[in-house]
Design a protein around this motif. Structure first.
Motif: not given
Length: 164
Positions: A117, A120-121, A123-128, A134-135, A137
């Protein structure tokens, strides 16, 4: 446990044939000690991924690299550095993300999976926002995640096969 600033010092595992990217958060103290991804002896990552791929468990660092490349799996972590207390992902402060384009510009990645988790969080905040991808999880394979049975891990990780 006291937080310390940790810098990621493993090269990503991938080649131009890699089709899925598996992302952890940051190497644990045990992984940093062994010098490789998912290095804790009770971490179930290598067991579940090798079982899903129908191959014997890779034992050595070199076997794990060859296994990942043969199965078109890229492996890296979301973070290049952060403050963290031991292996406690919930303690992460001041995260610095890795540049996913290191892999995405050189491989035909069809899907990105986070092994937990927090990965995933982050990645969504800093990379996506930069990658636009999309990632997906997956449950953590960490020994700390003992509430997830091996059978549940296997079922969740089986979805990687759709992209290989």
């Amino acid at each position: 446990m006291k937080s310390e600033y940790v810098t990621h010092n493993f090269a990503p595992i991938f080649d131009q044939n890699s089709q899925i990217l598996m992302l952890g958060t940051m190497p644990s103290p045990k992984s940093r000690e062994t010098g490789f991804y998912y290095g804790h002896p009770r971490n179930r990552f290598w067991k579940v991924v090798s079982d899903v791929c129908g191959e014997p468990l890779p034992e050595s660092k070199e076997d794990k690299i060859q296994f990942a490349l043969r199965n078109r799996i890229a492996i890296w972590d979301v973070l290049a550095g952060c403050e963290i207390a031991g292996a406690d992902d919930s303690s992460i402060r001041n995260p610095i993300p890795n540049d996913m384009n290191v892999i995405l510009e050189r491989a035909n990645i069809k899907a990105i999976f986070a092994t937990g988790t927090k990965a995933s969080q982050l990645y969504r905040r800093h990379c996506q926002p930069k990658t636009g991808i999309e990632v997906i999880c997956l449950p953590s394979t960490s020994p700390a995640n003992c509430r997830i049975s091996y059978e549940q891990l296997y079922e969740a990780y089986s979805q990687i096969c759709k992209y290989l």
